[in-house]
Structures are given as C-alpha cells and as structure tokens.
Design a protein around this motif. Structure first.
Motif, PDB file in Angstrom:
ATOM      1  N   GLY A  65       0.801  -1.239  -0.072  1.00 20.06           N
ATOM      2  CA  GLY A  65       0.046   0.008   0.012  1.00 20.06           C
ATOM      3  C   GLY A  65       0.932   1.342  -0.106  1.00 20.06           C
ATOM      4  N   ARG A  66       2.092   1.336  -0.227  1.00 17.61           N
ATOM      5  CA  ARG A  66       3.054   2.346   0.056  1.00 17.61           C
ATOM      6  C   ARG A  66       2.492   3.453  -1.161  1.00 17.61           C
ATOM      7  NH1 ARG A  66       5.982   4.303   3.970  1.00 17.61           N
ATOM      8  NH2 ARG A  66       7.729   5.009   3.056  1.00 17.61           N
ATOM      9  N   ALA A  67       2.413   2.867  -2.278  1.00 20.39           N
ATOM     10  CA  ALA A  67       1.813   3.952  -3.313  1.00 20.39           C
ATOM     11  C   ALA A  67       0.735   4.609  -2.931  1.00 20.39           C
ATOM     12  CB  ALA A  67       1.974   3.193  -4.573  1.00 20.39           C
ATOM     13  N   ARG A  68      -0.268   3.522  -2.691  1.00 24.05           N
ATOM     14  CA  ARG A  68      -1.502   4.202  -2.196  1.00 24.05           C
ATOM     15  C   ARG A  68      -1.406   5.189  -1.121  1.00 24.05           C
ATOM     16  NH1 ARG A  68      -6.213   1.336   0.932  1.00 24.05           N
ATOM     17  NH2 ARG A  68      -7.798   2.549   0.232  1.00 24.05           N
ATOM     18  N   LEU A  69      -0.822   5.078  -0.190  1.00 25.04           N
ATOM     19  CA  LEU A  69      -0.556   5.769   0.930  1.00 25.04           C
ATOM     20  C   LEU A  69       0.048   7.183   0.460  1.00 25.04           C
ATOM     21  CD1 LEU A  69      -0.550   6.442   3.923  1.00 25.04           C
ATOM     22  CD2 LEU A  69       1.775   5.496   3.764  1.00 25.04           C
ATOM     23  N   ARG A  70       0.897   7.154  -0.484  1.00 26.04           N
ATOM     24  CA  ARG A  70       1.540   8.321  -1.084  1.00 26.04           C
ATOM     25  C   ARG A  70       0.599   9.097  -1.798  1.00 26.04           C
ATOM     26  NH1 ARG A  70       6.400   8.939   0.697  1.00 26.04           N
ATOM     27  NH2 ARG A  70       7.827   7.344   0.824  1.00 26.04           N
ATOM     28  N   ARG A  71      -0.146   8.434  -2.540  1.00 31.42           N
ATOM     29  CA  ARG A  71      -1.358   9.061  -3.179  1.00 31.42           C
ATOM     30  C   ARG A  71      -2.352   9.856  -2.314  1.00 31.42           C
ATOM     31  NH1 ARG A  71      -0.900   4.487  -6.223  1.00 31.42           N
ATOM     32  NH2 ARG A  71      -3.139   3.719  -5.408  1.00 31.42           N
ATOM     33  N   ARG A  72      -2.671   9.140  -1.306  1.00 34.60           N
ATOM     34  CA  ARG A  72      -3.578   9.569  -0.347  1.00 34.60           C
ATOM     35  C   ARG A  72      -3.009  10.882   0.359  1.00 34.60           C
ATOM     36  NH1 ARG A  72      -6.803   5.202   2.935  1.00 34.60           N
ATOM     37  NH2 ARG A  72      -7.813   6.985   3.553  1.00 34.60           N
ATOM     38  N   ILE A  73      -1.783  11.005   0.741  1.00 28.19           N
ATOM     39  CA  ILE A  73      -0.950  12.115   1.468  1.00 28.19           C
ATOM     40  C   ILE A  73      -1.294  13.179   0.462  1.00 28.19           C
ATOM     41  CG2 ILE A  73       1.130  12.790   2.210  1.00 28.19           C
ATOM     42  CD1 ILE A  73       1.547   9.961   3.411  1.00 28.19           C
ATOM     43  N   ALA A  74      -0.764  12.999  -0.894  1.00 28.01           N
ATOM     44  CA  ALA A  74      -0.660  13.932  -1.832  1.00 28.01           C
ATOM     45  C   ALA A  74      -2.117  14.471  -2.109  1.00 28.01           C
ATOM     46  CB  ALA A  74      -0.101  13.333  -3.135  1.00 28.01           C
ATOM     47  N   GLY A  75      -3.066  13.662  -1.973  1.00 26.82           N
ATOM     48  CA  GLY A  75      -4.408  14.129  -2.283  1.00 26.82           C
ATOM     49  C   GLY A  75      -4.748  15.002  -1.097  1.00 26.82           C
ATOM     50  N   THR A  76      -4.426  14.813   0.205  1.00 25.06           N
ATOM     51  CA  THR A  76      -4.938  15.450   1.394  1.00 25.06           C
ATOM     52  C   THR A  76      -4.064  16.570   1.392  1.00 25.06           C
ATOM     53  OG1 THR A  76      -5.120  13.397   2.585  1.00 25.06           O
ATOM     54  CG2 THR A  76      -4.762  15.439   3.779  1.00 25.06           C
ATOM     55  N   GLN A  77      -2.664  16.636   0.994  1.00 28.34           N
ATOM     56  CA  GLN A  77      -2.015  17.874   0.898  1.00 28.34           C
ATOM     57  C   GLN A  77      -2.582  18.688  -0.319  1.00 28.34           C
ATOM     58  OE1 GLN A  77       1.913  16.332   0.528  1.00 28.34           O
ATOM     59  NE2 GLN A  77       2.289  16.499   2.253  1.00 28.34           N
ATOM     60  N   ARG A  78      -3.135  18.382  -1.265  1.00 23.10           N
ATOM     61  CA  ARG A  78      -3.752  19.246  -2.216  1.00 23.10           C
ATOM     62  C   ARG A  78      -4.995  19.856  -1.756  1.00 23.10           C
ATOM     63  NH1 ARG A  78      -2.171  15.120  -5.744  1.00 23.10           N
ATOM     64  NH2 ARG A  78      -4.343  13.986  -5.830  1.00 23.10           N
ATOM     65  N   THR A  79      -5.810  18.978  -1.015  1.00 19.90           N
ATOM     66  CA  THR A  79      -7.041  19.567  -0.432  1.00 19.90           C
ATOM     67  C   THR A  79      -6.626  20.822   0.549  1.00 19.90           C
ATOM     68  OG1 THR A  79      -8.072  17.390  -0.741  1.00 19.90           O
ATOM     69  CG2 THR A  79      -9.069  18.950   0.823  1.00 19.90           C
ATOM     70  N   ALA A  80      -5.736  20.462   1.409  1.00 20.43           N
ATOM     71  CA  ALA A  80      -5.363  21.583   2.554  1.00 20.43           C
ATOM     72  C   ALA A  80      -4.997  22.822   1.763  1.00 20.43           C
ATOM     73  CB  ALA A  80      -4.327  20.895   3.183  1.00 20.43           C
ATOM     74  N   ASP A  81      -4.125  22.456   0.575  1.00 21.13           N
ATOM     75  CA  ASP A  81      -3.633  23.831  -0.226  1.00 21.13           C
ATOM     76  C   ASP A  81      -4.822  24.569  -0.579  1.00 21.13           C
ATOM     77  OD1 ASP A  81      -0.745  23.175   0.260  1.00 21.13           O
ATOM     78  OD2 ASP A  81      -0.718  22.053  -1.713  1.00 21.13           O
ATOM     79  N   ARG A  82      -5.793  23.950  -1.195  1.00 21.20           N
ATOM     80  CA  ARG A  82      -7.017  24.590  -1.737  1.00 21.20           C
ATOM     81  C   ARG A  82      -7.666  25.397  -0.672  1.00 21.20           C
ATOM     82  NH1 ARG A  82      -7.906  19.562  -4.903  1.00 21.20           N
ATOM     83  NH2 ARG A  82      -6.936  19.855  -6.731  1.00 21.20           N
ATOM     84  N   ILE A  83      -7.829  24.809   0.718  1.00 22.02           N
ATOM     85  CA  ILE A  83      -8.664  25.375   1.585  1.00 22.02           C
ATOM     86  C   ILE A  83      -7.743  26.627   2.000  1.00 22.02           C
ATOM     87  CG2 ILE A  83      -9.108  25.146   4.210  1.00 22.02           C
ATOM     88  CD1 ILE A  83      -9.653  22.162   3.577  1.00 22.02           C
ATOM     89  N   ILE A  84      -6.485  26.286   2.163  1.00 20.70           N
ATOM     90  CA  ILE A  84      -5.472  27.468   2.562  1.00 20.70           C
ATOM     91  C   ILE A  84      -5.600  28.742   1.648  1.00 20.70           C
ATOM     92  CG2 ILE A  84      -2.999  28.199   2.897  1.00 20.70           C
ATOM     93  CD1 ILE A  84      -2.793  25.476   4.170  1.00 20.70           C
ATOM     94  N   ALA A  85      -5.629  28.204   0.389  1.00 19.34           N
ATOM     95  CA  ALA A  85      -5.702  29.398  -0.904  1.00 19.34           C
ATOM     96  C   ALA A  85      -7.069  30.028  -0.868  1.00 19.34           C
ATOM     97  CB  ALA A  85      -5.833  28.702  -2.298  1.00 19.34           C
TER      98      ALA A  85
END
Length: 96
Positions: A65-85
C-alpha cells in the motif's frame, strides 16, 4: 499501536483547533500565521501516520500500500492547499 493511535488523535485535534482559529481570525497576518501552523501540523500528521503504518511488507519485499498511501497523502495535501488558498486568496500549488 495504542500510543500511536493516541498521537494521531492528538495531531488531528491540533489540526481541527488550528483550522477553527484560522477561520475565526479577523487579522490577516495572524490568519496567515495560523495557516502556516496548520500546514506544518498536517505534515506532522502525515509523518506520524506513515510511522504508524509501519513496515508492512508483501511477499515480493515491497511495502504494501505504499503507493496508495503516498497518493492519499498527496491528495490530502492538495485539499489542504486549496482550503488555505481560499482563506489567503492565493493560488494553490499545482493549480497555476
């Protein structure tokens, strides 16, 4: 595993508190500081979650699940970036 889950819960509570403070903050400078703290808290949560996931391995020797975990983390970071923006009226990373 219990201590790790407790630490994850504390990180999540910290994120919720910082988000609530940033939303309620009227001073733009203070809000940006809170958002920067929120971003760092998100990074710490991701790191803590990765540690809690541990070194689970598949038979082939790769982390499960390493790749899946990294995708989920990246998705969460993008969502946080959008909220902050939204709250800082800046362009989120990756959307320029």
């Amino acid at each position: 595993m219990g201590d790790q889950m407790l630490r994850l819960g504390a990180r999540i509570a910290e994120i919720e508190a910082l988000y609530g403070c940033a939303v309620d903050e009227r001073d733009g400078r203070a809000a940006r500081r809170l958002l920067a703290e929120l971003a760092r808290a998100g990074e710490l949560l991701a790191e803590e979650a990765e540690r809690a996931a541990g070194p689970a391995r598949r038979a082939g020797g790769t982390r499960a699940g390493r790749a899946r975990l990294r995708r989920r983390i990246a998705g969460t970071q993008r969502t946080a970036d959008r909220i902050i923006a939204v709250f800082t009226q800046s362009q989120p990373r990756g959307l320029a």
